[in-house]
Scaffold this motif. Sequence first.
Motif, PDB file in Angstrom:
ATOM      1  N   ASP A  68       0.881  -1.308  -0.009  1.00 40.07           N
ATOM      2  CA  ASP A  68      -0.109   0.021   0.159  1.00 40.07           C
ATOM      3  C   ASP A  68       0.938   1.361   0.258  1.00 40.07           C
ATOM      4  N   GLY A  69       0.354   2.375  -0.448  1.00 40.31           N
ATOM      5  CA  GLY A  69       1.116   3.687  -0.592  1.00 40.31           C
ATOM      6  C   GLY A  69       1.782   3.830   0.533  1.00 40.31           C
ATOM      7  N   GLY A  70       1.080   3.929   1.824  1.00 39.35           N
ATOM      8  CA  GLY A  70       2.009   4.193   2.892  1.00 39.35           C
ATOM      9  C   GLY A  70       3.005   3.417   3.299  1.00 39.35           C
ATOM     10  N   THR A  71       3.073   2.178   3.256  1.00 38.05           N
ATOM     11  CA  THR A  71       4.225   1.193   3.335  1.00 38.05           C
ATOM     12  C   THR A  71       5.275   1.416   2.275  1.00 38.05           C
ATOM     13  N   LEU A  72       4.995   1.539   1.015  1.00 40.01           N
ATOM     14  CA  LEU A  72       5.553   1.818   0.083  1.00 40.01           C
ATOM     15  C   LEU A  72       6.840   2.928   0.234  1.00 40.01           C
ATOM     16  N   GLU A  73       6.108   3.965   0.866  1.00 41.83           N
ATOM     17  CA  GLU A  73       6.654   5.361   1.131  1.00 41.83           C
ATOM     18  C   GLU A  73       7.818   5.138   2.318  1.00 41.83           C
ATOM     19  N   LYS A  74       7.453   4.112   3.351  1.00 42.63           N
ATOM     20  CA  LYS A  74       8.543   3.684   4.221  1.00 42.63           C
ATOM     21  C   LYS A  74       9.673   2.961   3.424  1.00 42.63           C
ATOM     22  N   VAL A  75       9.158   1.920   2.534  1.00 42.73           N
ATOM     23  CA  VAL A  75      10.347   1.010   1.902  1.00 42.73           C
ATOM     24  C   VAL A  75      11.088   1.627   0.900  1.00 42.73           C
ATOM     25  N   ALA A  76      10.596   2.544   0.154  1.00 48.07           N
ATOM     26  CA  ALA A  76      11.260   3.131  -0.929  1.00 48.07           C
ATOM     27  C   ALA A  76      12.681   3.601  -0.798  1.00 48.07           C
ATOM     28  N   PRO A  77      12.999   4.321   0.483  1.00 45.11           N
ATOM     29  CA  PRO A  77      14.473   4.686   0.676  1.00 45.11           C
ATOM     30  C   PRO A  77      15.358   3.698   0.751  1.00 45.11           C
ATOM     31  N   THR A  78      14.944   2.505   1.245  1.00 41.81           N
ATOM     32  CA  THR A  78      15.736   1.151   1.529  1.00 41.81           C
ATOM     33  C   THR A  78      16.052   0.536  -0.133  1.00 41.81           C
ATOM     34  N   ILE A  79      14.893   0.532  -0.815  1.00 47.94           N
ATOM     35  CA  ILE A  79      15.106   0.204  -2.126  1.00 47.94           C
ATOM     36  C   ILE A  79      16.121   1.015  -2.846  1.00 47.94           C
ATOM     37  N   GLU A  80      15.727   2.203  -2.744  1.00 50.48           N
ATOM     38  CA  GLU A  80      16.849   3.162  -3.530  1.00 50.48           C
ATOM     39  C   GLU A  80      18.167   2.806  -3.071  1.00 50.48           C
TER      40      GLU A  80
ATOM     41  N   GLY B 101      19.999   0.335  13.423  1.00 48.97           N
ATOM     42  CA  GLY B 101      19.940  -0.957  12.947  1.00 48.97           C
ATOM     43  C   GLY B 101      20.957  -1.387  12.144  1.00 48.97           C
ATOM     44  N   ALA B 102      20.914  -2.481  11.361  1.00 42.47           N
ATOM     45  CA  ALA B 102      22.169  -3.108  10.809  1.00 42.47           C
ATOM     46  C   ALA B 102      22.409  -2.146   9.468  1.00 42.47           C
ATOM     47  N   ILE B 103      21.869  -1.441   9.061  1.00 42.56           N
ATOM     48  CA  ILE B 103      22.016  -0.533   7.892  1.00 42.56           C
ATOM     49  C   ILE B 103      22.964   0.533   8.317  1.00 42.56           C
ATOM     50  N   GLY B 104      22.894   0.697   9.664  1.00 37.55           N
ATOM     51  CA  GLY B 104      23.962   1.916  10.068  1.00 37.55           C
ATOM     52  C   GLY B 104      25.341   1.491   9.977  1.00 37.55           C
ATOM     53  N   GLU B 105      25.716   0.137   9.612  1.00 37.09           N
ATOM     54  CA  GLU B 105      27.100  -0.485   9.338  1.00 37.09           C
ATOM     55  C   GLU B 105      27.451  -0.211   8.235  1.00 37.09           C
ATOM     56  N   TYR B 106      26.760   0.552   7.260  1.00 38.88           N
ATOM     57  CA  TYR B 106      26.917   0.618   5.779  1.00 38.88           C
ATOM     58  C   TYR B 106      28.383   1.644   5.485  1.00 38.88           C
ATOM     59  N   ASN B 107      28.387   2.911   6.435  1.00 37.09           N
ATOM     60  CA  ASN B 107      29.567   3.412   6.055  1.00 37.09           C
ATOM     61  C   ASN B 107      30.223   4.010   7.455  1.00 37.09           C
ATOM     62  N   GLY B 108      29.501   4.053   8.574  1.00 41.45           N
ATOM     63  CA  GLY B 108      30.065   4.785   9.673  1.00 41.45           C
ATOM     64  C   GLY B 108      31.375   4.175  10.359  1.00 41.45           C
ATOM     65  N   LYS B 109      31.157   2.755  10.324  1.00 40.24           N
ATOM     66  CA  LYS B 109      32.052   1.800  10.995  1.00 40.24           C
ATOM     67  C   LYS B 109      33.613   1.975  10.409  1.00 40.24           C
ATOM     68  N   PHE B 110      33.563   2.229   9.121  1.00 33.57           N
ATOM     69  CA  PHE B 110      35.025   2.319   8.356  1.00 33.57           C
ATOM     70  C   PHE B 110      35.656   3.869   8.515  1.00 33.57           C
TER      71      PHE B 110
END
Length: 434
Positions: free
Chosen positions: A128-140, A378-387
Amino acid sequence: MTFTSSEVREPESLVSRYDEVRSHTERLAAPLSPEDQTVQSMPDVSPTKWHRAHVTWFFETFVLADHEQGFTPFQETYWFLFNSYYEAIGPRFSRPQRGLISRPGAHDVGVYRGNVDDRMRDLVSSLDGGTLEKVAPTIELGFHHEQQHQELLLMDIKHVLSLNPLQPAYVEVVRPASSDAAGPDALGWVDVPGGLVEVGHEGSGFSFDNELPRHQVWLEPYRLADRLVTNGEWLEFMADGGYRRAELWLSDGWAKITGEGWRAPFYWSELDGVWFEHTLHGTWPVDPALPVTHVSHYEADAFATWAGKRLPTEAEWEHGVRHDGQEAAVTGNLANIDTFHPGAAPPANGRLRQVYGDCWEWTSSSYLPYPGFHPAEGAIGEYNGKFMSNQMVLRGGCALTPPGHARATYRNFFPPGARWAMSGVRLADGGVRA
Ligand SMILES: [Fe+2]
């Protein structure tokens, strides 16, 4: 999420973009046999097949696992094999041993990709539109993550093929006519007034978290070279004893080059007094007009010292590009299967040339958090900062960077001794006061 995302929220646009990014990875892998795709030539290099699976695992882990009804992993073992470095997700296979993963094979990885692609399309179309709004940034984020790996895939296979005794080309091309032996124009300079300036990402459009927040920096007046350092200039540095004169080198750099016996850029080899360069299109004589590439931060710094100049800071690079009016117009020699190699500078025009594409440009800046930086939860916070330790920032993109993946605020980073990335050198100098 502390990554900045664009406004793409419609399912059709997301699916279309998804298909575009995913199919490009497969196009890059297409010239490579299953054997090519399995080799790991050094710890920093990952097999092509692993890249293809890992970017798929990223969508499965960070999108499907959280949002797909009745989610079960395609293969539980794949979460162990294809997790790169996310401690919060769980244990993973040793990075330097990725070349031992002979099974699943390249074909099996293709099946995995197809499965996740189908599920991703179904998910995006059904939310649904509301959920997609939340998920889209992670897909991007997944799109940009996959684009990073498209560049890594090319960097890595270049190294793999360089160690094959036949030194095969990734793709055969007709070698362009040798460029003008006189080389490009003499190095020119672009003056930048400095002052209190802003750096970092702002506005709409995607950015990684490490480009945030935008903040103020004080810069003394300075100037930037209007093009990259060429092979011809590097040959002069070598002929002047550049690799033998300790006074030109940072201490760590001197220890590195003497310990490893470096006396030329990474992919150069000398035969009967002639220097050759391994490229993705085979091994060619070094062209003095082209930018030097595959040099470490240590070598870039030593060259700058030899030239009586220095490397720019990352703030100087970013502000200089903005001051030169090149923030919005991102064009240059980015990934294109006909080149996949830095090109000669266009004629001088009083502005900065070769800003985007050609070579990632070493800066003198350590890779550190911007003031106020917060990794995502969460886990995605490990993407850049820990390097953000013991690495240096590079700017601008290279001839392996996918179009659409370069911008003025983009912060790439590698350890100072790394040189399998397509890295090059732009000089800076204390400026003329405006
Ligand atoms: Fe990754």
